[in-house]
Design a protein around this motif. Structure first.
Motif, mmCIF file in Angstrom:
data_model
loop_
_atom_site.group_PDB
_atom_site.id
_atom_site.type_symbol
_atom_site.label_atom_id
_atom_site.label_comp_id
_atom_site.label_asym_id
_atom_site.label_seq_id
_atom_site.Cartn_x
_atom_site.Cartn_y
_atom_site.Cartn_z
ATOM 1 N N UNK A 147 43.475 0.696 46.040
ATOM 2 C CA UNK A 147 42.674 0.471 44.826
ATOM 3 C C UNK A 147 41.895 1.705 44.356
ATOM 4 N N UNK A 148 42.509 2.840 44.369
ATOM 5 C CA UNK A 148 41.846 4.031 43.841
ATOM 6 C C UNK A 148 41.819 3.979 42.319
ATOM 7 N N UNK A 149 40.797 4.567 41.682
ATOM 8 C CA UNK A 149 40.720 4.525 40.210
ATOM 9 C C UNK A 149 41.875 5.253 39.532
ATOM 10 N N UNK A 150 42.241 4.778 38.360
ATOM 11 C CA UNK A 150 43.227 5.449 37.528
ATOM 12 C C UNK A 150 44.653 5.010 37.800
ATOM 13 N N UNK A 151 45.489 5.077 36.759
ATOM 14 C CA UNK A 151 46.919 4.885 36.924
ATOM 15 C C UNK A 151 47.395 3.448 36.850
ATOM 16 N N UNK A 152 48.689 3.307 37.110
ATOM 17 C CA UNK A 152 49.380 2.022 36.947
ATOM 18 C C UNK A 152 48.846 0.958 37.908
ATOM 19 N N UNK A 153 48.570 1.329 39.156
ATOM 20 C CA UNK A 153 48.117 0.353 40.139
ATOM 21 C C UNK A 153 46.721 -0.164 39.808
ATOM 22 N N UNK A 154 45.865 0.713 39.282
ATOM 23 C CA UNK A 154 44.542 0.283 38.832
ATOM 24 C C UNK A 154 44.681 -0.767 37.732
ATOM 25 N N UNK A 155 45.633 -0.575 36.844
ATOM 26 C CA UNK A 155 45.847 -1.535 35.767
ATOM 27 C C UNK A 155 46.293 -2.892 36.297
ATOM 28 N N UNK A 156 47.081 -2.888 37.384
ATOM 29 C CA UNK A 156 47.499 -4.166 37.982
ATOM 30 C C UNK A 156 46.288 -4.932 38.512
ATOM 31 N N UNK A 157 45.370 -4.206 39.143
ATOM 32 C CA UNK A 157 44.176 -4.855 39.705
ATOM 33 C C UNK A 157 43.317 -5.462 38.606
#
Length: 322
Positions: A47-57
């Motif tokens: 769960x680091x800030x920024x990017x595609x994975x942040x958007x999923x969270x």
């Protein structure tokens, strides 16, 4: 016979609806587990800030708040901002990325008090694959952050659901916010209070949950800031004891997490946690070590506290603790 069959059908439908409503009104271990399991999964890479994975969270959090009936402000549930990531070397700053706070509100019903707000918050971000804030020997590896702070985020979603289901009990309104980039220096909460969705003077108290997943055998729940609003010390102790907890309550000791951003703006705060542990900021902070029954108990405690603080009979004003 047809009338009897119709009666049975209606009865079953009513019982089913009643069960669904009851489920929404309860803070449950399975739901807490589900939230923490999602937030700590390997695919999200800490769960680091920024990017595609942040958007999923943030989409996950938005979906849950919307499902619970938490209303959004005019701009929606997302509050975007930019943050410069921490770096091992001060002379070589990290990249600047976009991240988000996720927020909504539950309106109070009292004509005179509904424009006063209590903020309930928790940060959802963590350290990703490590980095300068890691306490691990190599400062690398997946940092799932089950306690820090998937636990607080899960509690936030569950309390929001129960508050929304019982909104008729609220005189004051409640803002629910999951902060981004806390691990980068309280960036999400700082941005929130500099760009509040309601006039800042209407925010009367901020309650922060950061690491509430490791309740010990003594049932200790630690908190700072209880002296920043009237009757806070007594209220927190008495309500905690009634819930079977042993609160360790400090009038001041305001520091270390997102509530600091509010205290600096002379807003009353309350920061809660279940204590430090050796797995803090290491890859060992995993879901297997979460005390889920304890997390449920802590979340119920905070829910009961909010009901009392959201009453128009409870005075809320800032008391400086130095």
């Amino acid at each position: 016979m047809k009338e009897l069959s119709l009666y049975k059908t209606l009865l079953i439908a009513c019982l089913t609806l009643s069960s669904q409503i009851q489920a929404q009104e309860n803070i449950t271990v399975p739901e807490l587990y589900g939230h923490i399991e999602y937030l700590t999964q390997k695919k999200l890479k800490g769960r680091t800030p920024g990017g595609r994975l942040n958007k999923k969270v943030i989409r996950y959090l938005r979906t849950d708040l919307k499902k619970s009936g938490v209303k959004h402000f005019n701009h929606g549930y997302f509050q975007p901002f930019y943050v410069q990531m921490r770096s091992e070397k001060e002379e070589s700053p990290g990249p600047t990325v976009q991240t988000w706070n996720i927020m909504g509100y539950i309106p109070g019903h009292d004509t005179d008090s509904k424009n006063e707000y209590i903020v309930l918050g928790a940060h959802y971000d963590h350290l990703g694959m490590g980095g300068p804030s890691s306490k691990a020997p190599t400062k690398s590896g997946l940092h799932a952050g089950a306690d820090d702070n998937a636990s607080g985020t899960a509690a936030l979603l569950e309390i929001a659901e129960k508050l929304s289901a019982n909104r008729e009990l609220l005189d004051r309104s409640i803002i629910i916010v999951a902060f981004g980039a806390e691990e980068q220096g309280l960036k999400g909460s700082s941005y929130f209070i500099d760009h509040p969705p309601v006039p800042k003077e209407q925010i009367k108290l901020m309650i922060n949950m950061d690491m509430v997943g490791r309740l010990n055998d003594q049932k200790h729940i630690y908190m700072g800031g209880a002296g920043t609003f009237p009757n806070g010390m007594e209220l927190m102790k008495k309500t905690g004891n009634a819930q079977g907890l042993s609160p360790i309550v400090h009038a001041g000791e305001v520091g270390g997490s997102d509530h600091v951003s509010f205290y600096r703006q002379k807003i009353s705060v309350l920061g809660l946690h279940t204590g430090a542990h050796p797995q803090y900021h290491t890859p060992e902070d995993t879901i297997e070590l979460i005390n889920f029954a304890g997390t449920q108990k802590v979340a119920e405690y905070i829910y009961q506290v909010i009901l009392k603080l959201a009453s128009k009979d409870q005075e809320l004003r800032f008391i400086d603790q130095g």
